[in-house]
Every structure is written in C-alpha cells, then in structure tokens.
Design an enzyme around this catalytic site. Sequence first.
Site, PDB file in Angstrom:
ATOM      1  N   CYS A 235       0.909  -1.239   0.034  1.00 35.62           N
ATOM      2  CA  CYS A 235       0.240  -0.045   0.042  1.00 35.62           C
ATOM      3  C   CYS A 235       0.976   1.161   0.019  1.00 35.62           C
ATOM      4  O   CYS A 235       0.169   2.406  -0.014  1.00 35.62           O
ATOM      5  CB  CYS A 235      -0.938  -0.024   1.248  1.00 35.62           C
TER       6      CYS A 235
HETATM    7  N1  LIG Z   1      -4.173   1.582   7.579  1.00 36.48           N
HETATM    8  C1  LIG Z   1      -3.089   1.073   8.597  1.00 36.48           C
HETATM    9  N2  LIG Z   1      -2.879   1.538   9.996  1.00 36.48           N
HETATM   10  C2  LIG Z   1      -1.720   1.186  10.398  1.00 36.48           C
HETATM   11  N3  LIG Z   1      -0.991   0.482  10.119  1.00 36.48           N
HETATM   12  C3  LIG Z   1      -0.842  -0.194   8.708  1.00 36.48           C
HETATM   13  C4  LIG Z   1      -2.055  -0.051   7.790  1.00 36.48           C
HETATM   14  N4  LIG Z   1      -1.994  -0.560   6.913  1.00 36.48           N
HETATM   15  C5  LIG Z   1      -0.964  -1.426   7.157  1.00 36.48           C
HETATM   16  N5  LIG Z   1      -0.287  -1.138   8.377  1.00 36.48           N
HETATM   17  C6  LIG Z   1       1.005  -1.714   8.761  1.00 36.48           C
HETATM   18  O1  LIG Z   1       1.652  -2.847   7.580  1.00 36.48           O
HETATM   19  C7  LIG Z   1       1.346  -3.912   8.247  1.00 36.48           C
HETATM   20  C8  LIG Z   1       0.973  -4.921   7.110  1.00 36.48           C
HETATM   21  O2  LIG Z   1      -0.192  -4.685   6.395  1.00 36.48           O
HETATM   22  P1  LIG Z   1      -0.757  -5.182   5.311  1.00 36.48           P
HETATM   23  O3  LIG Z   1      -0.366  -6.618   5.115  1.00 36.48           O
HETATM   24  O4  LIG Z   1      -2.163  -5.104   5.255  1.00 36.48           O
HETATM   25  O5  LIG Z   1      -0.127  -4.692   3.960  1.00 36.48           O
HETATM   26  S1  LIG Z   1      -0.108  -3.365   3.490  1.00 36.48           S
HETATM   27  O6  LIG Z   1       0.727  -2.540   4.294  1.00 36.48           O
HETATM   28  O7  LIG Z   1      -1.448  -2.659   3.559  1.00 36.48           O
HETATM   29  O8  LIG Z   1       0.349  -3.248   2.254  1.00 36.48           O
HETATM   30  C9  LIG Z   1       0.303  -3.973   9.215  1.00 36.48           C
HETATM   31  O9  LIG Z   1       0.258  -5.025   9.902  1.00 36.48           O
HETATM   32  P2  LIG Z   1      -0.985  -5.273  10.900  1.00 36.48           P
HETATM   33  O10 LIG Z   1      -0.844  -4.743  12.146  1.00 36.48           O
HETATM   34  O11 LIG Z   1      -0.897  -7.055  11.075  1.00 36.48           O
HETATM   35  O12 LIG Z   1      -2.264  -4.631  10.573  1.00 36.48           O
HETATM   36  C10 LIG Z   1       0.724  -2.619   9.984  1.00 36.48           C
HETATM   37  O13 LIG Z   1       1.798  -2.834  10.826  1.00 36.48           O
END
Ligand SMILES: Nc1ncnc2c1ncn2[C@@H]1O[C@H](COP(=O)(O)OS(=O)(=O)O)[C@@H](OP(=O)(O)O)[C@H]1O
Length: 650
Positions: A235
């Site tokens: 992202c």
């Molecule tokens: N919206 C948002 N807010 C805060 N942090 C976020 C967000 N999107 C991604 N992350 C951080 O990135 C980790 C991996 O997310 P994803 O595997 O969903 O992938 S991606 O980053 O959206 O591509 C994700 O890991 P998780 O804690 O398991 O959600 C976060 O550390």
Amino acid sequence: MAVTPLDLPISKEKLDEINAHLRTLNPEDILKWSLDHLPGLHQTTAFGLTGLVAIDMLSKITTTPPPLIFLDTLYHFPETYELIEDVKTKYSVPVHVYKPDGCNDVKEFEQKHGEKLWETDEDTYDFVVKVDPARRAYKELGVKAVITGRRASQGGDRASLQPLEIDSTGLLKLNPLFEWNFHLVEWYIKENNVPRNKLLDQGYRSVGDWHSTVKVAEGQDERAGRWAGKEKSECGLHKDYFTMKAQAKTAMPAFFIPYCGLHILNRIYIYLLYLYKGIMYNVIPSFHGSVALRALHKPPPSRSPKFVVSARLTAESNYASHSIKARYSFQGFLKTVITTQLPPALSLRSFPTLVYRCPPAIVVTIPDFGPGGCNFPPLPVIRSRAIELQVFTHRSFFARPTHIFEDHPDDPSPDNEKFEHLGDAVLGLSVTSLMMQMYPGLRVGPSTKIRALIVGNATLAEISLKYRLPDRLRLHPAQAITLRASTHIQADVLESFMGGLYHEQGLEAVRRWLDPLFKPYATAAYQLVRTQHGLPALPTPTSSPRSSSPPDTAAPAPMTTIGHLALFNQHLQKADRSVEWIYSDFSEGNDADLGVPDEAAVRGTKTTPVWFVRVLVDGEFYGKGRGNTKKAARNEAAKVGLEKMGIFVW
Ligand SMILES: Nc1ncnc2c1ncn2[C@@H]1O[C@H](COP(=O)(O)OS(=O)(=O)O)[C@@H](OP(=O)(O)O)[C@H]1O
C-alpha cells in the site's frame, strides 16, 4: 539489568549487530527488547492477524503497551471498524486514528480528490490515505520507532524482511513476527482467544480497503486477495517515503471548474494554461461540464502566489468561440472561485504573462454528442412491465429499510437496487470488452484509468439525463426533487436499466446498445490517458467519433499536426524548460520581428487567416512556423525546434 535506549541515529554496523541478536529471539523476547531499547515506540496496525498477535503478546508483557496508530483510509470494511472497538475494549490500549488530510468521511474525501482515486491515480491514493497520514502521526506523536505486522512469509518486498529496519526518513521499524508463517499466526490467535476480523470467517485472509480486497480460494496465497489481478502488492506505507511523495500529485487538491454552455458546441477543444507558483496541472475532463485540475509538480520557491486558470473552449473551425477564466486565491486551500464566461473575442493573447513561461497546453477532445441526446443510440425497450417497473422504482418509493438481509420471494415492493448492482457488473464487463476490442494492446493500468473515466458517475448521470431516465423514476414524494437531482441517483437508474435489460434479454442486447454508446467516450478517454502518459495524441477523427473505426494501436502513431507539437512539448516538459510562443496574424501588423515576407500569398485573408509564431525556449529562439490555425503554426515551429534539439521525426 540496567537497559539504555538506543542513541539515534544508529549506524549500519550497529543495525547489523542488533539484527544478529534479534534473529536469535522469539517474538515475545523481541518485543521485550523493543520496550527497553526503542525510543518513541508505537505500534502501527491495520488490525491484521499479525498485528493482533503482537498486541496480545505486549498485553502480557507490560501494563503500558506502546500506543497504537491506525491509518483510517475511510475505505475500510465495517467489520474492521468493529474489530477496532473490540480491541479497545479487550486491551484498553490507546488508539490514535489518522485520516487523510482534511477529510473526515468519504464524502469529504471524494469532494477533495474525486471518486475512485484508487483507480484513477493509485500512487496519489496511497500517498493521501496512508503515507501522508502516517508522517503526520509520527511527527505529532513523536514517534521514532514502530512495531509492524509484516512477515517474510508474506513474500514480495517482504521476503527478505529483517527484525529491525531503518527507513529513509530515519524511522526504526520492528517486525517482531518476521519469521512466523500464516498458520502459526492463526494458531496463536485461536489459542489465545484474540479478537479477529469477522471477514476471516467469510474467506478473506488479508484485509485492507474494501475496494482492493477480495476473498481468496482455498490453498491460495494469504495476500492473493489484495489488489487481485494487479502487480501491486504493497500500500506504500512500507515503501520509500520520498519516492511515494514524489509520485503523488498532491501539491494541491484537485478541484473542479464548472462551465456552462459547453454542450452547445459540437467538437470542442479545451486549452488550459495555468500558473500557480509554477505548478503544472493536468486536465481531467469529466464529460460532465467540468474540468478537474490536479497539480503535477511541486512549486519552485519564488513565484507569485496568484493562481489563474484560463480555459479556452474552441469549436474546431473557430478559434475564438468560448473562453473561461477562473481566478483562485489560496491560503493553503482553495478559497474563492469565480468562473466567468468571457466574450468570444478574448483569446490567449489577453494573458501575456500567463502564456509566458507557461507549461505546454494539454488538448482534450470531448466526444461529439449533440444536445438532447439526438446522436445517441436509441434506448432499448424492456418488454416486461414488471421488470421495467422495478428498474424505475427507487428504494425510497416504498420507504424500505436498509438493513434487510434477504427479500421475500413474493416481495410486493421490489425496488431497483438489485438491478443496479447487476447493471454495474454488466457495465464493467461491457466497457472492458469494448476497450479490448478497440485497443487490443492496451495494458491493464491505463485501461483501468480509461474505464474509470468512462463509467464514472458523472458520465453515467449525463447519459442518464439525455435518455431522461431520472424522469421515469418512482421516488418518495417528499424526497423526489432532491433525489432526482442527485448525480448518484441519475447514474444508478442508468445502471439499473442496464441490469434489467440484461436480466431480460442477455448480454448481447446490452452490448448492441452500449458499444456504440460508449465508443466515443472510450476514444476520448483513451486520448486523454495517452496524453497523461506523456505520449502524443493519436489523430482525432474529423467526422463524428461514432462513425470512425477505432484507432489501430498496434501501428506506430503517425506524426500528425498534433504530433510534432506534442513531442516537442513533451521533451521540454521533461527537461523542465520554459517555452514561449509569440504569435502574429500579420493583419495586425505586429509581425515585423518575425521576418515574415511581405507577400499577399502568405498574408492570409480575414476568412482564411495565416498565423505566424516564433518559439522561444528559455528565452532562446528555437524556430518559427506558419499555418491557418495557431496550432498548425505552432506545429511547424515545433518541427524546427525538434530538429534544433537533435530530434528528427518523420
Ligand atoms: N491502515 C493502516 N494503519 C496502520 N498500520 C497499517 C495500516 N495498513 C498497514 N499497516 C501496517 O502494515 C502492516 C502490514 O499490513 P498489510 O499486510 O495489510 O499490508 S499493506 O501495508 O496494507 O500493504 C500492518 O500489520 P498489521 O498490524 O498486522 O495490520 C501494519 O503494521
């Protein structure tokens, strides 16, 4: 044992040393280490399974876990928002929520950035919804280090993930579960009764925004449901901040200039010249009587804080038919907009300071649709009265509640939502097939952008109005006026009609109607997106686009009247050089310095003017040209200019 937080910044050698140590620890111990050593520590989480494991582990290690940061893109699933509440209740950990700048909800976001920004401009979307809010969060909360939920087993950019990283801004990123695979994470969640996203029970495995997340089939990769069908796998949050910032077109918000009277012109070219601290804007017509301007480049430091737009709309054969001038004043954000239709006599010459040092104009062609839809293919007929009635019945007519799970088979008050839903899919399929037919070589990226332009609400509403579909809608009397005037409702009834027609007569009947209807839109959108990609526009057919065959994209683009000019502009733009066009129509006697021969044959007449132009690049003379239109003259001069630059074209 006394522990000291790390002194920042840390060297590469120190980082390697730390990672060598962390690789020997299990996730709980890595987290313990981080509490002792990482200053300004927070956890950034989208409440994915991995992040939830870390939250749960931390709750067992400390009574003061690092605060959470959640970047609310505004496009998360309702189930994700629900999960956040569950986590807050269970763990009592503070959650800092950051949203896109200046946007509290989707409505505000779409007002500022347009609809479906993730389709029209993916890079800007990523920057606006994630990268920029994250920077704000880090700055405001004094964040120096974050715990993330990434794992090496997620593959792609993450395959060689280390326990601790430093990004280009100096931020430390700790990945405590870097070595775990999906099954281990899932096992921990179940074992420890950790709250999880309800969507996981419906076949989703990794959950992001609703528009870019789908379910995955058994045995598929855990991230296969993210940006399915695209090369994209991140992202932007974990990519290089400065690259993301440079790619995003966010120096200024996109906004719209409504213009009136446009539909009375047949073929229209729009020229936009703009200047705001030297920012260059590109032009996105919505086919709906409005033009969106979006900043392309960051402003150089010392330019006037005044912003002037001159949109000049000209019929093909008449160069001075309509002009629009809009003045904006900014104070960080759009303040005032005055849009005026100016008298025909006003031309670009009226804006000498604007033309000077102005970036090259972008030319956009609007499809040749006459007023009142007289050129539209006729609206097909839905034969079944019941289907027709349903197509034109809005939910408000029977005052239906929104939260029903399933309708009764003998539903006495059917509304058009299901047909609209179906129509949306049929429209997407039809337009995608049409584009493959018209532009077989087109890649998915630009094709998606083109499709988004074509099937956007603005276009659909315009078509719907021309077929007078909203007039036939059955609406609740108390809301009829407001609903009928809504672009959404106007677009929806068109989709509902498509759905009803498909339901009754199948795809072929729909395509017989939609192909000729959307061909001109597709042609125009293709040209536009092509130009946005820095390619010269293909020649615009002189007859109605409907009667023309689609351009053959497999063949090389011929150098047309537009071709040299576009190429010239493109090269200058890339090299960030200023261009100045100095015109004379000879009759005004201001051509002395152009070296124009004083012969009647080259002078032109009132009915067939001859324009002369000189082009200066960074103040240096590059070439001159003449033609019956200013553009033809510019093109001639561009040809000479290209040669001077060592670029020879046929
Ligand atoms: N919206 C948002 N807010 C805060 N942090 C976020 C967000 N999107 C991604 N992350 C951080 O990135 C980790 C991996 O997310 P994803 O595997 O969903 O992938 S991606 O980053 O959206 O591509 C994700 O890991 P998780 O804690 O398991 O959600 C976060 O550390």
